[in-house]
Design a protein around this motif. Structure first.
Motif, PDB file in Angstrom:
ATOM      1  N   ASP A 120       1.826  10.001  -5.222  1.00  0.00           N
ATOM      2  CA  ASP A 120       1.005   9.593  -4.075  1.00  0.00           C
ATOM      3  C   ASP A 120       1.882   9.271  -2.878  1.00  0.00           C
ATOM      4  OD1 ASP A 120      -1.130   8.864  -2.503  1.00  0.00           O
ATOM      5  OD2 ASP A 120      -1.316   6.855  -3.366  1.00  0.00           O
ATOM      6  N   VAL A 121       2.957   8.508  -3.123  1.00  0.00           N
ATOM      7  CA  VAL A 121       3.875   8.151  -2.041  1.00  0.00           C
ATOM      8  C   VAL A 121       4.591   9.391  -1.513  1.00  0.00           C
ATOM      9  CG1 VAL A 121       6.015   6.911  -1.489  1.00  0.00           C
ATOM     10  CG2 VAL A 121       4.216   5.766  -2.806  1.00  0.00           C
ATOM     11  N   ALA A 122       5.040  10.269  -2.421  1.00  0.00           N
ATOM     12  CA  ALA A 122       5.718  11.507  -1.998  1.00  0.00           C
ATOM     13  C   ALA A 122       4.802  12.356  -1.131  1.00  0.00           C
ATOM     14  CB  ALA A 122       6.180  12.299  -3.222  1.00  0.00           C
ATOM     15  N   ARG A 123       3.529  12.461  -1.544  1.00  0.00           N
ATOM     16  CA  ARG A 123       2.565  13.246  -0.769  1.00  0.00           C
ATOM     17  C   ARG A 123       2.380  12.660   0.626  1.00  0.00           C
ATOM     18  NH1 ARG A 123      -2.447  12.500   0.631  1.00  0.00           N
ATOM     19  NH2 ARG A 123      -2.659  10.648  -0.675  1.00  0.00           N
ATOM     20  N   ARG A 124       2.293  11.344   0.713  1.00  0.00           N
ATOM     21  CA  ARG A 124       2.083  10.683   2.002  1.00  0.00           C
ATOM     22  C   ARG A 124       3.289  10.887   2.926  1.00  0.00           C
ATOM     23  NH1 ARG A 124      -2.186   6.823   2.000  1.00  0.00           N
ATOM     24  NH2 ARG A 124      -3.196   6.657  -0.042  1.00  0.00           N
ATOM     25  N   ILE A 125       4.498  10.889   2.347  1.00  0.00           N
ATOM     26  CA  ILE A 125       5.697  11.151   3.164  1.00  0.00           C
ATOM     27  C   ILE A 125       5.648  12.573   3.700  1.00  0.00           C
ATOM     28  CG2 ILE A 125       8.217  11.396   3.134  1.00  0.00           C
ATOM     29  CD1 ILE A 125       8.282   9.240   0.960  1.00  0.00           C
TER      30      ILE A 125
ATOM     31  N   HIS B  78       0.852  -1.190   0.000  1.00  0.00           N
ATOM     32  CA  HIS B  78       0.000   0.000   0.000  1.00  0.00           C
ATOM     33  C   HIS B  78       0.895   1.249   0.000  1.00  0.00           C
ATOM     34  CE1 HIS B  78      -2.772   3.084   1.485  1.00  0.00           C
ATOM     35  NE2 HIS B  78      -3.759   2.288   1.075  1.00  0.00           N
ATOM     36  N   PRO B  79       0.508   2.310  -0.707  1.00  0.00           N
ATOM     37  CA  PRO B  79       1.322   3.533  -0.756  1.00  0.00           C
ATOM     38  C   PRO B  79       1.698   4.070   0.622  1.00  0.00           C
ATOM     39  CG  PRO B  79      -0.409   3.657  -2.382  1.00  0.00           C
ATOM     40  CD  PRO B  79      -0.665   2.410  -1.593  1.00  0.00           C
ATOM     41  N   GLN B  80       0.796   3.924   1.604  1.00  0.00           N
ATOM     42  CA  GLN B  80       1.106   4.408   2.950  1.00  0.00           C
ATOM     43  C   GLN B  80       2.224   3.590   3.576  1.00  0.00           C
ATOM     44  OE1 GLN B  80      -0.210   7.149   4.160  1.00  0.00           O
ATOM     45  NE2 GLN B  80       0.942   7.077   6.074  1.00  0.00           N
ATOM     46  N   THR B  81       2.227   2.274   3.311  1.00  0.00           N
ATOM     47  CA  THR B  81       3.290   1.402   3.822  1.00  0.00           C
ATOM     48  C   THR B  81       4.616   1.757   3.176  1.00  0.00           C
ATOM     49  OG1 THR B  81       1.717  -0.401   4.172  1.00  0.00           O
ATOM     50  CG2 THR B  81       4.049  -0.992   4.065  1.00  0.00           C
ATOM     51  N   ILE B  82       4.591   1.987   1.860  1.00  0.00           N
ATOM     52  CA  ILE B  82       5.819   2.368   1.153  1.00  0.00           C
ATOM     53  C   ILE B  82       6.339   3.694   1.692  1.00  0.00           C
ATOM     54  CG2 ILE B  82       6.804   2.974  -1.090  1.00  0.00           C
ATOM     55  CD1 ILE B  82       4.732   1.152  -2.390  1.00  0.00           C
ATOM     56  N   ALA B  83       5.426   4.647   1.914  1.00  0.00           N
ATOM     57  CA  ALA B  83       5.826   5.958   2.437  1.00  0.00           C
ATOM     58  C   ALA B  83       6.482   5.817   3.799  1.00  0.00           C
ATOM     59  CB  ALA B  83       4.606   6.876   2.523  1.00  0.00           C
ATOM     60  N   LEU B  84       5.921   4.965   4.652  1.00  0.00           N
ATOM     61  CA  LEU B  84       6.482   4.753   5.986  1.00  0.00           C
ATOM     62  C   LEU B  84       7.898   4.199   5.895  1.00  0.00           C
ATOM     63  CD1 LEU B  84       6.188   4.559   9.083  1.00  0.00           C
ATOM     64  CD2 LEU B  84       5.213   2.286   8.750  1.00  0.00           C
ATOM     65  N   ILE B  85       8.087   3.196   5.041  1.00  0.00           N
ATOM     66  CA  ILE B  85       9.406   2.571   4.895  1.00  0.00           C
ATOM     67  C   ILE B  85      10.421   3.573   4.349  1.00  0.00           C
ATOM     68  CG2 ILE B  85      10.705   0.791   3.669  1.00  0.00           C
ATOM     69  CD1 ILE B  85       8.104  -0.886   3.694  1.00  0.00           C
TER      70      ILE B  85
END
Length: 340
Positions: free
Chosen positions: A162-167, A132-139
């Motif tokens: 999407d991942v950049a935004r979540r980070i 999930h993008p949120q999981t990738i962002a966390l890692i």
């Protein structure tokens, strides 16, 4: 064993540190001081000054303890607590191994995903790209900017922004969530995670990643964020520098930058630049050199976009290096004057 405990009875951590530095000698100790805070240096200096004499046995005990703790920390970083305990038990015995590990876990917090940071980014991509993008962002928030940039560049374009935004909007993450993700990655370091909510991510984190990715990926992410999250995109832009932002530099700063730029890189970088950027560059070159660069641009014919982006990135890196060195100042909004 009993002899060591007796020798260290009543000795504080500060006193042990002072004894260790005395044992290392002035040259090595000065090297250690470079990595300490000012108040820590003051405390240690005072303690060293108040240390009149150290018995050979106490000196040996302190050095041995320091060595054992360093060894344990290295083992933990390589394979986790269980791995460290197993290796220490072989060399120190069960009781001593537990004692050393206990000292570390009580005073040292190992950053989450330490195990993952030891893994090559190219190997991580296939492992996490379907998460999930949120999981990738966390890692990615816990990885080095180089690792994170490699991974985010390899993601499908529709997931990069999407991942950049979540980070960028990530603030604090529950230890339980971190433990769960670490479990998926088979990390053995979850037991050392601070039970307080852990600050991660944020705009600074995503800026570091974007500064390290290739120009094409950076451009795509920023363009997408400008559409979906314009305020966030503006905040990120204020903290990073892209090639078109050469317009933020005054003439003296541009002239200083151009002294370090290869003429061929300059010609290639301007192939896709807008007229305003080109004029800002040409107006700060001598007429002869400006004419030569324009002729080079004309004679080189079509150029791959990848080559243009690489040339632009080289110039951006020069600008960032000069800013870090204090030779130029970049105005990132707010009406600040630029000083060279």
């Amino acid at each position: 064993m009993a002899r060591q405990k007796q020798g260290e009875a009543g000795i504080t951590g500060l006193q042990k540190a002072a004894i260790l530095l005395i044992s290392l000698g002035p040259e090595r100790s000065s090297g250690v001081f470079k990595h300490l805070k000012e108040e820590e240096i003051e405390e240690l200096t005072l303690e060293i000054a108040n240390t009149r004499s150290v018995s050979p046995q106490l000196k040996e005990d302190v050095i041995n303890e320091f060595y054992e703790v360093c060894l344990a920390q290295q083992y933990i970083a390589e394979g986790g607590i269980s791995y460290a305990k197993e290796l220490l038990e072989r060399s120190l015995g069960n009781e001593k191994a537990v004692d050393v590990i206990g000292k570390l876990t009580a005073s040292l917090q190992v950053k989450p995903f330490e195990f993952v940071r030891k893994t090559d980014a190219s190997q991580l991509i296939s492992f996490i790209q379907d998460e999930h993008p949120q999981t990738i962002a966390l890692i990615l928030s816990y990885l080095s900017s180089n690792q994170a940039s490699t991974i985010i560049s390899a993601l499908p374009p529709d997931r990069q922004a999407d991942v950049a935004r979540r980070i960028a909007v990530m603030d604090r993450t529950s230890p339980d969530v971190i433990k769960e993700v670490e479990g998926v990655l088979e990390s053995k370091l979850a037991s050392l995670v601070n039970q307080d909510y852990t600050p991660i991510g944020g705009v600074d984190s995503v800026v570091e990643i974007l500064n390290a990715v290739d120009r094409g990926t950076e451009k795509h992410i920023m363009e997408t964020l400008e559409i979906e999250e314009p305020e966030l995109a503006d905040e990120i832009r204020k903290k990073m520098f892209v090639f078109e932002d050469v317009l933020l530099l005054d003439d003296r700063a541009i002239q200083r930058v151009l002294r370090d730029v290869d003429n061929n890189d300059l010609a290639v970088s301007l192939k896709s630049a807008n007229e305003e950027v080109q004029n800002a560059i040409f107006n700060n070159l001598s007429k002869r050199l400006a004419t030569m660069i324009k002729e080079d641009m004309e004679f080189m014919g079509p150029v791959r976009m990848k080559d243009v982006e690489e040339a632009q990135q080289k110039i951006v890196n020069i600008i960032r290096k000069l800013e870090d060195a204090g030779e130029i100042v970049i105005s990132r909004g707010g009406g600040d004057d630029i000083v060279v």
